[in-house]
Motif scaffolding. Structure first.
Motif, PDB file in Angstrom:
ATOM      1  N   ASP A 282       0.827  -1.214   0.000  1.00  0.00           N
ATOM      2  CA  ASP A 282       0.000   0.000   0.000  1.00  0.00           C
ATOM      3  C   ASP A 282       0.857   1.258   0.000  1.00  0.00           C
ATOM      4  OD1 ASP A 282      -2.427  -1.346  -0.026  1.00  0.00           O
ATOM      5  OD2 ASP A 282      -2.588  -1.400   2.161  1.00  0.00           O
ATOM      6  N   SER A 283       1.979   1.217   0.724  1.00  0.00           N
ATOM      7  CA  SER A 283       2.835   2.405   0.810  1.00  0.00           C
ATOM      8  C   SER A 283       3.491   2.732  -0.525  1.00  0.00           C
ATOM      9  CB  SER A 283       3.909   2.211   1.892  1.00  0.00           C
ATOM     10  OG  SER A 283       4.952   1.355   1.468  1.00  0.00           O
ATOM     11  N   VAL A 284       3.669   1.728  -1.367  1.00  0.00           N
ATOM     12  CA  VAL A 284       4.229   1.962  -2.705  1.00  0.00           C
ATOM     13  C   VAL A 284       3.132   2.468  -3.649  1.00  0.00           C
ATOM     14  CG1 VAL A 284       5.341   0.896  -4.702  1.00  0.00           C
ATOM     15  CG2 VAL A 284       6.039   0.240  -2.390  1.00  0.00           C
ATOM     16  N   LEU A 285       1.979   1.872  -3.562  1.00  0.00           N
ATOM     17  CA  LEU A 285       0.890   2.232  -4.469  1.00  0.00           C
ATOM     18  C   LEU A 285       0.347   3.628  -4.219  1.00  0.00           C
ATOM     19  CD1 LEU A 285      -1.107  -1.129  -4.614  1.00  0.00           C
ATOM     20  CD2 LEU A 285       0.710  -0.303  -6.142  1.00  0.00           C
ATOM     21  N   THR A 286       0.591   4.186  -3.047  1.00  0.00           N
ATOM     22  CA  THR A 286       0.086   5.519  -2.714  1.00  0.00           C
ATOM     23  C   THR A 286       1.174   6.593  -2.804  1.00  0.00           C
ATOM     24  OG1 THR A 286       0.429   5.038  -0.349  1.00  0.00           O
ATOM     25  CG2 THR A 286      -1.767   4.656  -1.243  1.00  0.00           C
TER      26      THR A 286
ATOM     27  N   ASP B 283       4.756   7.019 -11.794  1.00  0.00           N
ATOM     28  CA  ASP B 283       5.208   6.402 -13.042  1.00  0.00           C
ATOM     29  C   ASP B 283       6.266   5.336 -12.748  1.00  0.00           C
ATOM     30  OD1 ASP B 283       5.674   5.799 -15.660  1.00  0.00           O
ATOM     31  OD2 ASP B 283       6.865   7.600 -16.084  1.00  0.00           O
ATOM     32  N   PHE B 284       5.824   4.155 -12.350  1.00  0.00           N
ATOM     33  CA  PHE B 284       6.752   3.076 -12.020  1.00  0.00           C
ATOM     34  C   PHE B 284       6.085   1.722 -12.258  1.00  0.00           C
ATOM     35  CE2 PHE B 284       4.503   4.152  -8.073  1.00  0.00           C
ATOM     36  CZ  PHE B 284       4.004   2.908  -7.681  1.00  0.00           C
ATOM     37  N   GLN B 285       6.918   0.682 -12.307  1.00  0.00           N
ATOM     38  CA  GLN B 285       6.455  -0.701 -12.281  1.00  0.00           C
ATOM     39  C   GLN B 285       6.919  -1.303 -10.959  1.00  0.00           C
ATOM     40  OE1 GLN B 285       4.696  -2.721 -14.662  1.00  0.00           O
ATOM     41  NE2 GLN B 285       4.149  -0.701 -15.444  1.00  0.00           N
ATOM     42  N   PHE B 286       6.046  -2.076 -10.339  1.00  0.00           N
ATOM     43  CA  PHE B 286       6.308  -2.623  -9.018  1.00  0.00           C
ATOM     44  C   PHE B 286       6.448  -4.142  -9.137  1.00  0.00           C
ATOM     45  CE2 PHE B 286       4.416  -2.850  -4.423  1.00  0.00           C
ATOM     46  CZ  PHE B 286       5.641  -3.307  -3.948  1.00  0.00           C
TER      47      PHE B 286
ATOM     48  N   LYS C  55      -4.331  -7.653  -9.674  1.00  0.00           N
ATOM     49  CA  LYS C  55      -5.540  -7.445 -10.469  1.00  0.00           C
ATOM     50  C   LYS C  55      -6.064  -6.016 -10.319  1.00  0.00           C
ATOM     51  CE  LYS C  55      -7.122 -12.268 -10.326  1.00  0.00           C
ATOM     52  NZ  LYS C  55      -8.153 -13.193  -9.783  1.00  0.00           N
ATOM     53  N   GLN C  56      -5.838  -5.435  -9.150  1.00  0.00           N
ATOM     54  CA  GLN C  56      -6.355  -4.095  -8.871  1.00  0.00           C
ATOM     55  C   GLN C  56      -5.470  -2.989  -9.427  1.00  0.00           C
ATOM     56  OE1 GLN C  56      -6.693  -4.169  -4.599  1.00  0.00           O
ATOM     57  NE2 GLN C  56      -8.646  -5.265  -4.614  1.00  0.00           N
ATOM     58  N   ASP C  57      -4.179  -3.262  -9.612  1.00  0.00           N
ATOM     59  CA  ASP C  57      -3.248  -2.223 -10.068  1.00  0.00           C
ATOM     60  C   ASP C  57      -2.306  -2.817 -11.109  1.00  0.00           C
ATOM     61  OD1 ASP C  57      -1.089  -0.272 -10.251  1.00  0.00           O
ATOM     62  OD2 ASP C  57      -1.855   0.588  -8.389  1.00  0.00           O
ATOM     63  N   SER C  58      -2.381  -2.312 -12.324  1.00  0.00           N
ATOM     64  CA  SER C  58      -1.603  -2.857 -13.440  1.00  0.00           C
ATOM     65  C   SER C  58      -0.103  -2.603 -13.307  1.00  0.00           C
ATOM     66  CB  SER C  58      -2.104  -2.257 -14.760  1.00  0.00           C
ATOM     67  OG  SER C  58      -1.941  -0.838 -14.758  1.00  0.00           O
ATOM     68  N   ARG C  59       0.294  -1.748 -12.379  1.00  0.00           N
ATOM     69  CA  ARG C  59       1.721  -1.491 -12.185  1.00  0.00           C
ATOM     70  C   ARG C  59       2.421  -2.639 -11.460  1.00  0.00           C
ATOM     71  NH1 ARG C  59       1.308   4.192  -9.186  1.00  0.00           N
ATOM     72  NH2 ARG C  59      -0.278   2.932  -8.119  1.00  0.00           N
TER      73      ARG C  59
ATOM     74  N   LEU D 298       7.326   6.292   2.976  1.00  0.00           N
ATOM     75  CA  LEU D 298       6.552   7.508   3.126  1.00  0.00           C
ATOM     76  C   LEU D 298       6.076   7.960   1.744  1.00  0.00           C
ATOM     77  CD1 LEU D 298       7.781   7.332   5.968  1.00  0.00           C
ATOM     78  CD2 LEU D 298       7.935   9.829   5.944  1.00  0.00           C
ATOM     79  N   PRO D 299       4.933   8.655   1.674  1.00  0.00           N
ATOM     80  CA  PRO D 299       4.306   8.962   0.380  1.00  0.00           C
ATOM     81  C   PRO D 299       5.201   9.660  -0.639  1.00  0.00           C
ATOM     82  CG  PRO D 299       2.777   9.418   2.150  1.00  0.00           C
ATOM     83  CD  PRO D 299       4.093   9.091   2.796  1.00  0.00           C
TER      84      PRO D 299
END
Length: 274
Positions: free
Chosen positions: A17-21, A26-29, A50-54, A96-97
């Motif tokens: 969650d901390s990465v997705l927010t 502009d990144f791939q995880f 499924k929820q985040d294409s990154r 951190l965000p």
């Protein structure tokens, strides 16, 4: 990020969650599942994907260790010219965000810097702050101190892809201290380092943290210090004595290690101003 069967699923979800927010988007995880994990962990990761294409989830058939997993991530990154930076974090930490935004901005304005770490906040199992780790900021101090300690917080680093295009990798034979040996190799090759003083990651420090150092890790750190002295031409009586004292401290009972660790944090705060 690499995850394996012992990782806490709640902490893993917080890490993701901390990465997705992040404010920088502009990144791939890439999440590497290092060996078999519980079905609930697999389900959690696939739900996120499924929820985040990154998010891209990769699976190792067996547990290969962090170094091998990171080298796999590097190989995957180099398959595409669009990726400019390699960013690390652990499966129980929290970014951190503004972490990615601030590190990317620093790289954009400091073209000679190849490896960038940050300070971090240490948190316990409940997420309460229990300490901090502020590393020296300047390249000269980072390299000068390498024979005595690892001067970057590994879960915080961002690395330019040019480092890996030049052929450098983590040592697959090491199950710990992989980052320390890599920094030594990069310093000897002339790459430039920096650390941001901002605490941009929360590092999970669990209850048995002081007990988990172990003989193998302590010996690897000891070897790394002498490797740094040799490759950076920094053999001095002080550095040699320091390496021996730290090895002895690492092998002491947990309360002594805990005391030494806290003292080290205080000294780092002072050194980190440079």
């Amino acid at each position: 990020m690499s995850t394996y069967h012992n990782d806490n699923e709640q902490w893993l979800a917080q890490a993701i969650d901390s990465v997705l927010t992040q404010t920088f988007t502009d990144f791939q995880f890439l999440i590497i599942v290092d060996g078999p994990v519980p079905a609930s962990t697999t389900s959690l990761l696939l739900t996120y994907a499924k929820q985040d294409s990154r998010i891209i989830v990769a699976q190792n058939n067996t547990n290969l260790g962090l170094a091998a997993s990171m080298n796999q991530a590097i190989a995957w990154m180099r398959e595409s010219d669009e990726f400019r930076y390699f960013v690390r974090m652990d499966a129980d930490d929290i970014c951190l965000p503004q972490r990615l935004e601030k590190q990317q901005h620093f790289f954009a304005t400091h073209s000679k810097v190849s490896v960038l770490g940050t300070a971090l906040t240490e948190i316990d199992e409940q997420g309460n702050k229990v300490g901090s780790r502020v590393m020296p900021a300047s390249h000269s101090v980072i390299v000068r101190m390498l024979p005595r300690r690892c001067t970057l917080n590994h879960p915080t680093v961002m690395i330019r892809r040019e480092v890996f295009d030049a052929g450098f990798r983590y040592d697959n034979e090491l199950m710990n201290t992989q980052d320390y040996f890599l920094w030594i190799e990069l310093a000897a090759a002339g790459f430039e380092f920096r650390n941001l003083r901002e605490r941009l990651l929360e590092f999970r420090r669990v209850n048995d943290f002081y007990k988990r150092r172990g003989l193998v890790k302590s010996l690897n750190e000891f070897k790394a210090r002498f490797s740094a002295m040799r490759k950076l031409q920094r053999y001095t009586p002080f550095n040699v004595i320091y390496a021996c004292i730290v090895l002895l401290l690492r092998l002491m009972p947990a309360p002594v290690v805990k005391w030494a660790y806290k003292l080290d944090r205080v000294l780092l705060e002072k050194i980190g101003k440079h």
